[in-house]
Design a protein around this motif. Structure first.
Motif, PDB file in Angstrom:
ATOM      1  N   HIS A  47       8.582 -19.858 -20.877  1.00  0.00           N
ATOM      2  CA  HIS A  47       9.811 -19.899 -21.706  1.00  0.00           C
ATOM      3  C   HIS A  47      10.281 -21.302 -21.460  1.00  0.00           C
ATOM      4  O   HIS A  47      10.955 -22.084 -22.428  1.00  0.00           O
ATOM      5  CB  HIS A  47      10.995 -19.087 -21.106  1.00  0.00           C
ATOM      6  CG  HIS A  47      10.798 -17.676 -21.478  1.00  0.00           C
ATOM      7  ND1 HIS A  47      10.971 -17.144 -22.891  1.00  0.00           N
ATOM      8  CD2 HIS A  47      10.430 -16.429 -20.731  1.00  0.00           C
ATOM      9  CE1 HIS A  47      10.741 -15.873 -22.957  1.00  0.00           C
ATOM     10  NE2 HIS A  47      10.520 -15.367 -21.842  1.00  0.00           N
ATOM     11  N   MET A 109      20.570 -13.996 -32.919  1.00  0.00           N
ATOM     12  CA  MET A 109      21.005 -14.291 -31.479  1.00  0.00           C
ATOM     13  C   MET A 109      21.649 -15.712 -31.115  1.00  0.00           C
ATOM     14  O   MET A 109      21.471 -16.816 -31.563  1.00  0.00           O
ATOM     15  CB  MET A 109      19.325 -14.679 -30.923  1.00  0.00           C
ATOM     16  CG  MET A 109      18.410 -13.635 -31.231  1.00  0.00           C
ATOM     17  SD  MET A 109      18.834 -11.973 -30.368  1.00  0.00           S
ATOM     18  CE  MET A 109      18.732 -12.433 -28.835  1.00  0.00           C
ATOM     19  N   GLN A 111      22.165 -17.321 -28.689  1.00  0.00           N
ATOM     20  CA  GLN A 111      21.536 -18.498 -27.603  1.00  0.00           C
ATOM     21  C   GLN A 111      20.630 -19.456 -28.447  1.00  0.00           C
ATOM     22  O   GLN A 111      20.845 -20.534 -28.251  1.00  0.00           O
ATOM     23  CB  GLN A 111      20.836 -17.763 -26.600  1.00  0.00           C
ATOM     24  CG  GLN A 111      20.374 -18.653 -25.392  1.00  0.00           C
ATOM     25  CD  GLN A 111      19.613 -18.143 -24.371  1.00  0.00           C
ATOM     26  OE1 GLN A 111      18.612 -17.676 -24.295  1.00  0.00           O
ATOM     27  NE2 GLN A 111      20.313 -18.048 -22.992  1.00  0.00           N
ATOM     28  N   PRO A 131      12.950 -14.804 -27.814  1.00  0.00           N
ATOM     29  CA  PRO A 131      13.496 -13.293 -27.625  1.00  0.00           C
ATOM     30  C   PRO A 131      12.142 -12.273 -27.503  1.00  0.00           C
ATOM     31  O   PRO A 131      12.234 -11.388 -26.824  1.00  0.00           O
ATOM     32  CB  PRO A 131      14.616 -12.879 -28.450  1.00  0.00           C
ATOM     33  CG  PRO A 131      15.243 -14.150 -29.047  1.00  0.00           C
ATOM     34  CD  PRO A 131      13.988 -14.941 -28.948  1.00  0.00           C
ATOM     35  N   MET A 134      10.398 -12.802 -24.407  1.00  0.00           N
ATOM     36  CA  MET A 134      11.379 -12.145 -23.556  1.00  0.00           C
ATOM     37  C   MET A 134      10.951 -10.571 -23.558  1.00  0.00           C
ATOM     38  O   MET A 134      10.769  -9.988 -22.448  1.00  0.00           O
ATOM     39  CB  MET A 134      12.669 -12.384 -23.670  1.00  0.00           C
ATOM     40  CG  MET A 134      13.588 -11.782 -22.496  1.00  0.00           C
ATOM     41  SD  MET A 134      15.426 -12.172 -22.434  1.00  0.00           S
ATOM     42  CE  MET A 134      15.310 -13.574 -21.972  1.00  0.00           C
ATOM     43  N   GLN A 152      22.779 -12.247 -21.414  1.00  0.00           N
ATOM     44  CA  GLN A 152      21.619 -11.954 -21.625  1.00  0.00           C
ATOM     45  C   GLN A 152      21.588 -10.492 -22.429  1.00  0.00           C
ATOM     46  O   GLN A 152      20.470 -10.005 -22.673  1.00  0.00           O
ATOM     47  CB  GLN A 152      20.573 -11.884 -20.510  1.00  0.00           C
ATOM     48  CG  GLN A 152      20.311 -13.460 -19.739  1.00  0.00           C
ATOM     49  CD  GLN A 152      19.571 -14.287 -20.909  1.00  0.00           C
ATOM     50  OE1 GLN A 152      18.603 -13.763 -21.443  1.00  0.00           O
ATOM     51  NE2 GLN A 152      19.857 -15.554 -20.714  1.00  0.00           N
ATOM     52  N   HIS A 155      19.671 -10.166 -25.579  1.00  0.00           N
ATOM     53  CA  HIS A 155      18.264 -10.420 -25.476  1.00  0.00           C
ATOM     54  C   HIS A 155      17.698  -8.925 -25.311  1.00  0.00           C
ATOM     55  O   HIS A 155      16.603  -8.628 -25.669  1.00  0.00           O
ATOM     56  CB  HIS A 155      17.692 -11.416 -24.374  1.00  0.00           C
ATOM     57  CG  HIS A 155      17.757 -12.821 -25.008  1.00  0.00           C
ATOM     58  ND1 HIS A 155      18.227 -13.926 -24.202  1.00  0.00           N
ATOM     59  CD2 HIS A 155      17.518 -13.237 -26.203  1.00  0.00           C
ATOM     60  CE1 HIS A 155      18.195 -14.894 -25.047  1.00  0.00           C
ATOM     61  NE2 HIS A 155      17.884 -14.875 -26.152  1.00  0.00           N
ATOM     62  N   THR A 159      15.184  -6.391 -27.145  1.00  0.00           N
ATOM     63  CA  THR A 159      14.146  -5.868 -26.388  1.00  0.00           C
ATOM     64  C   THR A 159      13.916  -4.193 -26.876  1.00  0.00           C
ATOM     65  O   THR A 159      13.169  -3.646 -27.213  1.00  0.00           O
ATOM     66  CB  THR A 159      14.098  -5.965 -25.119  1.00  0.00           C
ATOM     67  OG1 THR A 159      13.869  -7.160 -24.860  1.00  0.00           O
ATOM     68  CG2 THR A 159      13.014  -4.981 -24.465  1.00  0.00           C
TER      69      THR A 159
END
Length: 354
Positions: A47, A109, A111, A131, A134, A152, A155, A159
């Motif tokens: 990352h 997203m 971020q 992501p 992640m 977070q 994210h 998932t």
């Protein structure tokens, strides 16, 4: 969820110095969770490539995060500590998830929007697809729970979206192979291979704010050293930063309702509560009505008491790089066994192997 063995996964990116916010918001919880769960803790060095660190910075940062894990009390024998790039299945599953995730999901997203800024056309594909990697980090171990801060949660929601779409799209083949468990998606029951991972958010200080601006998160990338307490700070550094922390002229309130419009005051009380493993209300019962000239020295003493042993142990470990490297290598070997089992199943489910 009951059909999946409970497993904790979390990762920390090796960029910049770890702060008090990282410790209270994440690592302290990692230590507590290992008492009740099987845990996998990862230094997510892949990352870090999204910000293009120098090779030396990446090596040093990876060792520093590992040292922080160990110094804080994570047991690398009972649990697994490793760095992500040693386990190639993370990147392999990330490509699969790039083909499962939707552009619209990634476009939303926040971020990415914050880090790419106005020049989104110049942002790397890696930053955009971050992501999906992640999600792979978590699901390559079929982890059921992830300790996350408020920032977070989005994210982790992605998932879950990826897991749900994979389970739905391949439900029939998962069932034929006998690899799934019954899961409800809407009004349908499907054969699910990946769990719907749940967040673990708890404690009085899931989000520690800057010592200079109580409306902004404490960040290891903030240009002001006075905005944060680093885990490697000396006792003098810690005391100085708390002494200089922004406050206001009013005494501490008698209850939480008195923090309206006073983010810096609330942040310092949150920090005290988290370090002392108590509640904001209990802190105010002791210090309510008192001036910051009384509260700040007490907070500084507490922070030094709790953080100095970690800083000392981190420095000792970083002087023994061979030990840190052996912990990471051993953890990667053990993680690879689990990750390869998942990838073997996923390849069968997708039709990449038979």
């Amino acid at each position: 969820m009951s059909s999946f063995a409970p497993l904790i996964f979390s990762g920390v990116q090796p960029t910049g110095n770890l702060t008090l916010g990282n410790y209270l918001g994440a690592i302290k919880k990692f230590v507590a969770l290992q008492e009740t769960h099987d845990c996998i803790y990862c230094v997510v060095d892949l990352h870090a490539l999204t910000i293009n660190p120098s090779p030396k910075e990446l090596v040093n940062g990876t060792r520093s995060i590992a040292a922080a894990f160990l110094a804080a009390g994570i047991d690398p024998v009972k649990h697994i500590v490793f760095n992500q790039s040693r386990v190639h299945q993370h990147a392999e599953l990330a490509w699969v998830f790039n083909c499962v995730a939707r552009m619209g999901w990634l476009n939303r997203m926040t971020q990415f929007k914050e880090k790419a800024g106005k020049d989104r056309e110049n942002a790397s594909v890696g930053l955009f697809a971050y992501p999906a990697l992640m999600a792979a980090d978590i699901l390559v171990y079929r982890a059921t729970h992830v300790p996350v801060g408020d920032d977070q949660k989005q994210h982790l929601e992605l998932t879950r979206d990826v897991a749900q779409k994979f389970n739905y799209d391949y439900s029939d083949h998962i069932g034929e192979l006998g690899l799934g468990v019954p899961m409800e998606i809407g009004e349908e029951t499907v054969n699910g291979y990946f769990p719907m991972t749940e967040p673990v958010i708890e404690g009085p200080a899931t989000r520690i704010m800057s010592l200079r601006d109580g409306t902004k998160k404490m960040s290891k990338s903030d240009p002001s050293e006075l905005s944060r307490i680093n885990l490697t700070d000396t006792a003098d550094d810690i005391a100085k930063k708390i002494r200089k922390a922004k406050t206001d002229p009013e005494p501490l309130p008698g209850d939480s309702g008195g923090f309206e419009g006073r983010p810096e005051a609330e942040n310092l009380v949150n920090i005290y509560a988290a370090l002392s493993e108590t509640t904001k209300e209990e802190v105010l019962r002791e210090f309510g009505g008192k001036q910051f000239s009384v509260f700040k020295p007490a907070l500084a003493d507490l922070a030094v008491e709790k953080l100095s042993p970690i800083a000392d142990e981190m420095r000792r470990l970083l002087d023994d790089k061979g030990h840190i490297d052996s912990v990471l290598a051993n953890g990667a070997e053990r993680a690879s066994v689990l990750a390869e089992k998942t990838m073997t199943d996923v390849k069968k489910i997708l039709g990449l192997s038979w």
